[in-house]
Scaffold this motif. Structure first.
Motif, short mmCIF file in Angstrom:
data_model
loop_
_atom_site.label_atom_id
_atom_site.label_comp_id
_atom_site.label_asym_id
_atom_site.label_seq_id
_atom_site.Cartn_x
_atom_site.Cartn_y
_atom_site.Cartn_z
N UNK A 1 0.71 -1.23 -0.02
CA UNK A 1 0.07 -0.14 -0.03
C UNK A 1 0.91 1.19 -0.07
N UNK A 2 0.37 2.37 -0.62
CA UNK A 2 1.21 3.35 -0.64
C UNK A 2 0.87 4.23 0.21
N UNK A 3 1.98 4.87 0.84
CA UNK A 3 1.70 6.02 1.95
C UNK A 3 1.72 7.16 1.51
N UNK A 4 2.44 7.54 0.74
CA UNK A 4 2.53 9.07 0.42
C UNK A 4 1.81 9.01 -1.15
#
Lengths: 189, 952
Positions: free
Chosen positions: A178-181
């Motif tokens: 999952x992409x945090x930024x």
């Protein structure tokens, strides 16, 4: 009698049944019940004996003795069947090689399936061995033989690379992280 | 000898066989045009000539600003032939002269003269002249025949034979240092006139003899008001130069009023170069005011005053010359009328109605094709060129024969949008989308929607039945906006194209039909466009929404055009006014309550504004502000900086990388595409361990080129930067290399192409990034928490051709292997498997590399002809390739745009999820049925047999 395990067992049972039917009156001769009937017949007098009737019950006992031995032997045959298969399997394994193609796969499937099938029908085999005195030992040997066969099949699968033992086998199940930024932008327009 | 022949035959056979084996990847003959289409364009028309030397001719010659020379069929609007010259000033078409069967082009500022045969489009001859400073050219006729052509340059005038291009004579112009010669004229009397001007002083006329180029006369006329001849003078009648003085006085002596602020212009007409021009001429006095004037014995007479008249133009048919005048009729239509040039009288029954497209531009030019009818009256057709580069060909009384959207020759950016579901599907979806309001109404709604579906299905069946009776050729697939719907596999999409002229198009990707167009007026010449899809068709009750950011590069001010990509209509949503210059925009994955993605606009104060900016959005932004980052690259200052959003929508700079502009400049920055999916997180090695990919979604590939272009010192640099932290992941410098660099950045790899000045060849280089044998964090990716640098692998290859553009294929889930689509200058589009660009290709083959299916390293990448996805459909001047996923995992939709537009589908891993076109349904089903019946019969037989046995 040297026919392999399950089939042999089946043959034995039918033959036993058939034997029982064929030897109905022979058996009746040997057991007390029969005797009473013969007494009755004797009581009636030895007037009407059927043709070919012999009064000697001698061969019966000797047959019973060898039968017992035979059953024992048969049971051991059944119990040792899987173990005897192993050298053969080893040879087939060696011959089929490690390439993945239709024939080796079929062989491996057969090799894996047979012990599993045998283990599934364990209770039936035990029923067969019931008549033996060393029933438990034979059962154990039979179990070990099948387990060995299964282990061999697994080893073959392993050497063919069919077992998901490497991290690469689980690669397809890794979810993308999952992409945090959130990022974007570009050249100044 | 016979042995050798036999050997050769064998080799040939073998080669044939190999060729046949290899060729299976290509398109089959019967698949041509099945799912691909191409549209060829010309560009904005600069010159046009109707081929009038034959009565039955149906050609119109066009020379365009895109350096294209073409002939169109006037009946259908299709190209007869087309010649595409070099781009830029080298191939610029300065003049088009046509006489009979020949058309002569002056190309590249007078560098080349080319004569074409207009019948077949073949070249007659080519002549190389001294380069530069072209002024004017004209055909020179003498004694009724046109055999020469005069070319005027700044210092010389030369005369060429029309038949072979050879120079008859060349003369230096007298006093060419002071006199600016601007025009050349010949009236068919054996003399050639060169007209020059000394600005604000006098007019110089030099007369040359046609025979030997001797100066027969030299005249100087006082004209302190004159500065440019082509702009304000033209020759009429028997060699009379008529000039317009820009100050008002002489015009007022004629009693004419010029609209304030308008520059009047003169148009004369010379039907045949061997004869002097007509004594009638047109004078335009205002945007909607034209005059037809006649010179008569030294007097200028007004024949007719056209007001209002948008455009006026001469045309000749046989001996008759007419004037076509376009006058506005009402808001949506213009009427065109013919007038006799001699008298100025209106010709009867010549009215033609031109309907102005409300989504198009204003008429700009009128090209008239006049012809003589059988009863000797004049008939005509017109080709109207509008501001949006559209050509419309109209026949009397207003039937549009064809339309060409030449704006499409200059596509700037594009997107593909999914089509909406059919009405019935949408209805059903809408039902589930809405909130429940009572059981009874829900049931009713459900029933009604089912009824609608049934109705649609019956209508569909009826249509099928109806069409089946007609012959196949007559069944036309009428695609219109009303019946547009998504197909089963989402292969048909709406292509939204933005062109440099400011015209937007919606094209059906299946057929290539233009479904809608919208012309945005007042687009600055050097505008930058950025197209974003804010809402797709997936959120049914809400219409899809696209936003186009248009930025004027001069002022920096930007406007937003928000529209519905399916219908092309402007959205109900009012875009925010943007008073500040805008630097960049950023489309966030956040959505407002209406499912529109949030667009952030960064202004020159590094302040951010959101669109849409509802309360909900602002709240979401406040919550997520700390994880929103953006970067800006300023090529001029060599600055690359990253910013973080604050909760009050201001920003703070997080990092900055300065690239010294003295040595190198930033050429391009490529991030990853937001809709890209990577299915496999790693690569399986030969020993069955996994090499995990470094899949950083925030990674940027920055390409720099050296300012020093000397072949020994030039270099290109490639910089992989994390866009959030500014951390430089990798840096590579390619010495003795030069741009233009084409980059593709996807997954965990970057592929770039450059020119190696050392080896004088094109080279491909690939960089791949790996995390190693362990994943650092398999659940989340945060650029802020990445302690380990990735492993970087790189390899380079030689490519046998230069390239125009490059893009990677894209599929729905990313399972299909990737190909690179390379646009070649030759017009081919090459589908190059990424497998060939793999830095793990080994030099020495080992057991492990074989297990991994790695191709052994070879420095050359060969171009295989079956890799061309456009077979013989050349796509001229490919500028960009757009790829979009379809609903099928195996299929990727490709659009190549440049001068032409080409659309096709590619299957990088073959069509693994679709049955082939030639799949034998008959055979399979017959075998199935046969087996079924065989089983039934044998079962019956077996039963009988068993019964018999039981009886025995």
């Amino acid at each position: 009698m040297a026919s392999p395990g399950g089939q042999g067992g089946g043959a034995l049972s039918t033959r036993g049944g058939g034997g029982a039917r064929r030897m109905k009156w022979a058996l009746e001769l040997s057991v007390g019940n029969t005797r009473s009937r013969s007494d009755r017949q004797g009581g009636q007098g030895d007037v009407v004996y059927p043709i070919g009737y012999s009064e000697k019950p001698v061969p019966d006992t000797s047959i019973q003795e060898t039968d017992k031995n035979l059953v024992e032997k048969r049971c051991w045959d059944v119990a040792l069947g899987p173990l005897k298969q192993i050298p053969m399997n080893l040879f087939i394994m060696y011959m089929s090689g490690n390439t993945i193609s239709i024939f080796p796969i079929m062989m491996v499937c057969m090799m894996a399936w047979r012990p599993i099938q045998a283990l599934m029908s364990m209770s039936a085999t035990f029923k067969l061995l019931e008549s033996s005195s060393q029933q438990w030992l034979q059962g154990l040997v039979y179990l070990i033989g099948n387990l060995l066969g299964a282990a061999l099949a697994i080893y073959k699968c392993q050497s063919m690379g069919l077992l998901p033992t490497h991290s690469s086998d689980w690669l397809a199940f890794i979810e993308p992280p999952q992409r945090m930024e959130i990022m974007g932008g570009g050249m100044v327009l | 000898k016979s042995k050798a022949v036999a050997m050769a035959k064998l080799i040939l056979l073998l080669l044939n066989w190999i060729f046949l084996c290899c060729n299976v990847a290509a398109v089959f003959e019967d698949q041509v045009g099945k799912f691909d289409w191409r549209q060829q364009y010309v560009g904005k028309v600069r010159f046009s000539h109707f081929d009038s030397h034959m009565q039955s001719s149906k050609k119109v010659l066009l020379a365009s600003e895109s350096n294209v020379f073409a002939a169109l069929n006037t009946r259908t609007g299709e190209l007869f032939w087309r010649h595409v010259d070099k781009t830029g000033p080298e191939g610029n078409i300065d003049a088009l002269l046509q006489h009979g069967q020949d058309a002569v082009l002056v190309i590249g500022n007078g560098h080349l003269l080319r004569s074409w045969d207009i019948g077949v489009g073949g070249m007659n001859w080519e002549m190389v002249l001294d380069p530069g400073s072209f002024r004017s050219a004209c055909l020179v006729g003498h004694q009724g025949a046109v055999k020469h052509l005069a070319v005027l340059k700044k210092t010389v005038i030369s005369l060429h034979y029309l038949s072979n291009g050879h120079q008859k004579w060349v003369e230096n112009l007298p006093e060419s240092e002071t006199v600016d010669f601007q025009a050349v004229y010949s009236g068919g009397n054996g003399e050639v006139y060169a007209l020059g001007v000394v600005p604000n002083s006098h007019l110089a006329i030099v007369v040359y003899s046609l025979e030997d180029g001797e100066i027969t006369k030299q005249v100087s006329v006082e004209a302190p008001w004159l500065s440019s001849i082509p702009a304000s003078c033209s020759v009429i009648s028997r060699g009379l130069l008529t000039c317009l003085e820009m100050t008002q006085i002489p015009l007022q002596t004629l009693g004419l009023d010029v609209d304030p602020g308008f520059r009047p212009s003169l148009v004369s007409h010379q039907p045949n170069p061997a004869h002097p021009p007509l004594s009638e001429f047109l004078l335009q006095l205002g945007p909607e005011h034209h005059l037809l004037l006649q010179h008569n014995d030294g007097q200028i007479v007004t024949l007719r005053d056209y007001k209002p008249a948008l455009l006026a133009s001469f045309a000749t048919a046989g001996e008759k010359t007419v004037v076509a005048v376009m006058a506005p009729k009402n808001k949506t239509a213009c009427s065109i009328n013919l007038f006799s040039a001699e008298t100025g009288r209106r010709l009867l029954e010549t009215t033609l109605i031109f309907t102005v497209d409300p989504n198009g531009g204003k008429p700009e030019k009128l090209h008239v094709q006049a012809f003589l009818k059988k009863d000797d009256s004049v008939g005509y057709r017109v080709m109207v060129q509008t501001e949006d580069h559209t050509l419309t060909f109209i026949q009397q009384p207003g039937r549009v024969m064809w339309t060409r959207e030449e704006a499409l020759s200059d596509v700037v950016t594009m997107e593909m949008v999914d089509l909406p579901l059919t009405g019935a599907q949408a209805e059903l979806e809408g039902e589930f989308g809405k909130k429940a309001d009572g059981l009874m109404s829900m049931v009713m709604k459900r029933l009604s929607s089912q009824l609608i579906m049934l109705q649609a299905w019956i209508a569909h069946l009826w249509k099928l039945f109806y069409d089946a009776r007609k012959p196949r050729s007559q069944v036309k697939n009428d695609v219109s906006i009303e019946n547009l719907s998504r197909d089963e596999f989402n292969l048909q999409k709406m292509m939204v194209l933005v062109t440099a002229s400011g015209k937007l198009f919606g094209i059906d990707s299946k057929t290539g039909d233009i479904l809608w167009k919208h012309y945005l007026e007042n687009i600055p010449l050097n505008a930058a466009f950025k197209l974003m899809v804010q809402r797709t068709t997936a959120h049914f009750p809400h219409p899809p929404q696209c936003t186009l950011l248009i930025k004027d590069k001069d002022t920096g001010l930007a406007t937003l055009h928000v529209f519905n990509p399916i219908f092309g209509r402007r959205s109900q949503v009012t875009p925010p006014a943007l008073p500040q210059p805008i630097l960049q925009s950023l489309l966030l994955p956040l959505m407002d309550q209406d499912y529109a993605k949030v667009l952030l606009l960064v202004d020159d104060q590094y302040k951010v504004s959101a669109f849409p900016s509802t309360k909900n959005v602002l709240q979401q932004l406040q919550e997520t502000a700390s994880s929103i980052f953006f970067y800006l690259a300023d090529s001029g200052q060599g600055r690359l900086s990253g910013y973080r959003l604050r909760t009050d929508l201001s920003t703070e700079q997080v990092w900055e990388v300065v690239i010294p502009t003295e040595t190198q400049k930033i050429v391009s920055i490529k991030g990853k595409r937001s809709n890209e999916h990577v299915h496999s997180q790693g690569r399986v090695m030969g020993d069955r361990s996994v090499l995990y990919k470094y899949l950083n979604p925030n990674l940027l590939a920055v390409v720099t080129e050296s300012t020093d272009l000397h072949q020994e010192r030039s270099f290109i640099g490639i910089l992989l930067i994390d866009g959030v932290t500014g951390r430089i992941i990798h840096e590579a410098v390619q010495r003795k290399a030069r741009g233009p660099v084409h980059v593709v950045h996807s997954e965990n790899w970057v592929v770039y192409e450059y020119w190696s000045t050392k080896s004088r060849r094109n080279e491909f280089s690939v960089i791949e990034l790996y995390e190693g044998m362990d994943l650092y964090n398999s659940t989340v990716f945060s650029s802020l928490d990445r302690p380990h640098a990735p492993q970087v692998l790189q390899q380079s290859y030689i490519f046998p051709s230069s390239i125009s553009t490059m893009e990677a294929t894209l599929t729905e889930k990313g399972i299909t292997s990737r190909h690179l689509l390379v646009g070649l200058p030759s017009g081919g589009i090459l589908s190059l498997p990424k497998m060939f660009l793999d830095p793990r290709r080994p030099e020495v083959i080992s057991e492990q590399s074989r297990e991994e299916n790695l191709i052994p390293y070879a420095p050359e990448l060969i171009i295989r002809t079956e890799w061309f996805i456009n077979y013989n459909q050349t796509v001229s001047r490919v500028r960009g390739i757009y790829t979009a996923p379809s609903g099928l995992e195996s299929t990727c939709l490709v659009v190549a745009y440049g001068l032409d537009i080409y659309h096709t589908r590619v299957y990088p891993s073959k069509q693994f999820d679709v049955l082939k076109d030639d799949y034998d349904y008959m055979l399979i089903s017959s075998v199935l049925f046969a087996l079924f019946f065989a089983t039934m019969i044998s079962k019956r037989l077996a039963e009988v047999k068993l019964l018999n046995r039981a009886w025995r």
